[in-house]
Design a protein around this motif. Structure first.
Motif, PDB file in Angstrom:
ATOM      1  N   LEU A  44       0.826  -1.197   0.000  1.00 59.31           N
ATOM      2  CA  LEU A  44       0.000   0.000   0.000  1.00 59.31           C
ATOM      3  C   LEU A  44       0.868   1.258   0.000  1.00 59.31           C
ATOM      4  CD1 LEU A  44      -2.888   1.098   0.150  1.00 59.31           C
ATOM      5  CD2 LEU A  44      -2.717   0.986   2.620  1.00 59.31           C
ATOM      6  N   LYS A  45       1.926   1.232   0.791  1.00 61.31           N
ATOM      7  CA  LYS A  45       2.839   2.369   0.850  1.00 61.31           C
ATOM      8  C   LYS A  45       3.503   2.582  -0.512  1.00 61.31           C
ATOM      9  CE  LYS A  45       6.715   4.087   3.593  1.00 61.31           C
ATOM     10  NZ  LYS A  45       7.658   3.777   4.672  1.00 61.31           N
ATOM     11  N   ASP A  46       3.918   1.488  -1.165  1.00 67.89           N
ATOM     12  CA  ASP A  46       4.541   1.593  -2.486  1.00 67.89           C
ATOM     13  C   ASP A  46       3.564   2.170  -3.506  1.00 67.89           C
ATOM     14  OD1 ASP A  46       6.903   0.562  -1.486  1.00 67.89           O
ATOM     15  OD2 ASP A  46       6.535  -1.480  -2.234  1.00 67.89           O
ATOM     16  N   LYS A  47       2.321   1.700  -3.471  1.00 68.76           N
ATOM     17  CA  LYS A  47       1.307   2.210  -4.402  1.00 68.76           C
ATOM     18  C   LYS A  47       1.047   3.694  -4.145  1.00 68.76           C
ATOM     19  CE  LYS A  47      -1.211  -1.979  -5.535  1.00 68.76           C
ATOM     20  NZ  LYS A  47      -1.165  -1.978  -6.990  1.00 68.76           N
ATOM     21  N   PHE A  48       0.992   4.072  -2.883  1.00 70.90           N
ATOM     22  CA  PHE A  48       0.770   5.475  -2.542  1.00 70.90           C
ATOM     23  C   PHE A  48       1.926   6.338  -3.043  1.00 70.90           C
ATOM     24  CE2 PHE A  48       1.268   9.115   0.303  1.00 70.90           C
ATOM     25  CZ  PHE A  48       0.033   9.720   0.141  1.00 70.90           C
ATOM     26  N   ASN A  49       3.163   5.871  -2.817  1.00 78.13           N
ATOM     27  CA  ASN A  49       4.330   6.630  -3.279  1.00 78.13           C
ATOM     28  C   ASN A  49       4.343   6.741  -4.806  1.00 78.13           C
ATOM     29  OD1 ASN A  49       5.295   7.129  -0.706  1.00 78.13           O
ATOM     30  ND2 ASN A  49       6.563   5.302  -0.665  1.00 78.13           N
ATOM     31  N   SER A  50       3.974   5.659  -5.466  1.00 83.12           N
ATOM     32  CA  SER A  50       3.915   5.675  -6.925  1.00 83.12           C
ATOM     33  C   SER A  50       2.866   6.675  -7.408  1.00 83.12           C
ATOM     34  CB  SER A  50       3.601   4.277  -7.451  1.00 83.12           C
ATOM     35  OG  SER A  50       3.416   4.289  -8.837  1.00 83.12           O
ATOM     36  N   LEU A  51       1.717   6.661  -6.774  1.00 80.67           N
ATOM     37  CA  LEU A  51       0.655   7.603  -7.131  1.00 80.67           C
ATOM     38  C   LEU A  51       1.102   9.040  -6.870  1.00 80.67           C
ATOM     39  CD1 LEU A  51      -2.271   8.080  -8.048  1.00 80.67           C
ATOM     40  CD2 LEU A  51      -2.960   7.808  -5.673  1.00 80.67           C
ATOM     41  N   ALA A  52       1.760   9.271  -5.750  1.00 86.67           N
ATOM     42  CA  ALA A  52       2.244  10.613  -5.414  1.00 86.67           C
ATOM     43  C   ALA A  52       3.264  11.082  -6.454  1.00 86.67           C
ATOM     44  CB  ALA A  52       2.855  10.631  -4.015  1.00 86.67           C
ATOM     45  N   ASP A  53       4.170  10.193  -6.860  1.00 89.71           N
ATOM     46  CA  ASP A  53       5.159  10.554  -7.877  1.00 89.71           C
ATOM     47  C   ASP A  53       4.487  10.881  -9.204  1.00 89.71           C
ATOM     48  OD1 ASP A  53       7.194  10.179  -6.050  1.00 89.71           O
ATOM     49  OD2 ASP A  53       7.715   8.166  -6.767  1.00 89.71           O
ATOM     50  N   THR A  54       3.491  10.085  -9.575  1.00 91.52           N
ATOM     51  CA  THR A  54       2.765  10.325 -10.823  1.00 91.52           C
ATOM     52  C   THR A  54       2.076  11.685 -10.779  1.00 91.52           C
ATOM     53  OG1 THR A  54       2.406   7.957 -11.143  1.00 91.52           O
ATOM     54  CG2 THR A  54       0.955   9.447 -12.343  1.00 91.52           C
ATOM     55  N   LEU A  55       1.432  11.986  -9.651  1.00 97.70           N
ATOM     56  CA  LEU A  55       0.747  13.277  -9.522  1.00 97.70           C
ATOM     57  C   LEU A  55       1.735  14.439  -9.564  1.00 97.70           C
ATOM     58  CD1 LEU A  55      -1.952  12.450  -6.826  1.00 97.70           C
ATOM     59  CD2 LEU A  55      -2.303  12.849  -9.266  1.00 97.70           C
ATOM     60  N   LYS A  56       2.899  14.268  -8.944  1.00 94.55           N
ATOM     61  CA  LYS A  56       3.918  15.325  -8.976  1.00 94.55           C
ATOM     62  C   LYS A  56       4.390  15.569 -10.402  1.00 94.55           C
ATOM     63  CE  LYS A  56       5.743  14.593  -4.329  1.00 94.55           C
ATOM     64  NZ  LYS A  56       6.862  14.077  -3.537  1.00 94.55           N
ATOM     65  N   MET A  57       4.621  14.482 -11.158  1.00 95.17           N
ATOM     66  CA  MET A  57       5.073  14.632 -12.543  1.00 95.17           C
ATOM     67  C   MET A  57       4.005  15.324 -13.385  1.00 95.17           C
ATOM     68  SD  MET A  57       7.321  11.226 -13.477  1.00 95.17           S
ATOM     69  CE  MET A  57       5.954  10.109 -13.300  1.00 95.17           C
ATOM     70  N   LYS A  58       2.736  14.951 -13.186  1.00 98.24           N
ATOM     71  CA  LYS A  58       1.658  15.581 -13.946  1.00 98.24           C
ATOM     72  C   LYS A  58       1.539  17.057 -13.584  1.00 98.24           C
ATOM     73  CE  LYS A  58      -1.185  11.571 -14.964  1.00 98.24           C
ATOM     74  NZ  LYS A  58      -2.497  10.935 -14.840  1.00 98.24           N
ATOM     75  N   ALA A  59       1.686  17.378 -12.308  1.00 97.95           N
ATOM     76  CA  ALA A  59       1.609  18.775 -11.875  1.00 97.95           C
ATOM     77  C   ALA A  59       2.759  19.582 -12.482  1.00 97.95           C
ATOM     78  CB  ALA A  59       1.640  18.866 -10.349  1.00 97.95           C
ATOM     79  N   GLN A  60       3.957  18.999 -12.503  1.00 94.11           N
ATOM     80  CA  GLN A  60       5.114  19.680 -13.079  1.00 94.11           C
ATOM     81  C   GLN A  60       4.899  19.915 -14.581  1.00 94.11           C
ATOM     82  OE1 GLN A  60       7.608  21.015 -11.469  1.00 94.11           O
ATOM     83  NE2 GLN A  60       8.708  21.678 -13.274  1.00 94.11           N
ATOM     84  N   LYS A  61       4.369  18.888 -15.274  1.00 87.82           N
ATOM     85  CA  LYS A  61       4.116  19.024 -16.717  1.00 87.82           C
ATOM     86  C   LYS A  61       3.064  20.102 -16.963  1.00 87.82           C
ATOM     87  CE  LYS A  61       2.714  16.426 -20.817  1.00 87.82           C
ATOM     88  NZ  LYS A  61       1.965  17.518 -21.372  1.00 87.82           N
ATOM     89  N   THR A  62       2.025  20.111 -16.147  1.00 83.07           N
ATOM     90  CA  THR A  62       0.981  21.117 -16.288  1.00 83.07           C
ATOM     91  C   THR A  62       1.545  22.515 -16.053  1.00 83.07           C
ATOM     92  OG1 THR A  62      -0.687  19.528 -15.583  1.00 83.07           O
ATOM     93  CG2 THR A  62      -1.282  21.852 -15.433  1.00 83.07           C
ATOM     94  N   LYS A  63       2.411  22.636 -15.066  1.00 87.37           N
ATOM     95  CA  LYS A  63       3.033  23.923 -14.776  1.00 87.37           C
ATOM     96  C   LYS A  63       3.869  24.387 -15.968  1.00 87.37           C
ATOM     97  CE  LYS A  63       6.354  26.167 -11.739  1.00 87.37           C
ATOM     98  NZ  LYS A  63       7.407  25.965 -10.761  1.00 87.37           N
TER      99      LYS A  63
END
Length: 109
Positions: free
Chosen positions: A49-68
């Motif tokens: 669960l922790k790994d999935k959460f970290n993966s999701l957090a990384d994905t969201l960070k990358m999407k936010a950076q791309k959007t920025k």
């Protein structure tokens, strides 16, 4: 959190609870061994669960950076377009002023 990620996390938690319950009911081992197995299963599920959460957090960070970056590029294009339009307006006004000066000079003659 996306709907699919929420469903996956829920499925993991439900699966872990069902597995632990079945393990307790059908365990041929001593209680201490069974508790150890349950703890190991819990730890494994927690780590997944922790790994999935970290993966999701990384994905969201990358999407936010791309959007920025996309937003900054769009803003830069808009500013450049406004600069071009400003220069066009100034050139047009200068031409109109020159025409008015010529007309005024011709009217004086």
């Amino acid at each position: 959190m996306s709907n699919n990620a929420g469903k996956a996390i829920g499925a993991i938690l439900v699966g872990a609870a069902i597995g632990a319950g079945i393990g307790v009911l059908f365990a041929p081992d001593k209680g201490s061994k069974t508790r150890g197995k349950i703890k190991d299963g819990y730890d494994k599920s927690k780590d997944e669960l922790k790994d999935k959460f970290n993966s999701l957090a990384d994905t969201l960070k990358m999407k936010a950076q791309k959007t920025k970056l996309d937003l900054e590029a769009t803003f830069d294009d808009l500013v450049a377009n406004v600069d071009d339009k400003t220069e066009d307006v100034i050139a047009t006004l200068e031409n109109k002023l020159a025409d008015l000066k010529k007309a005024a000079a011709a009217a004086k003659k």
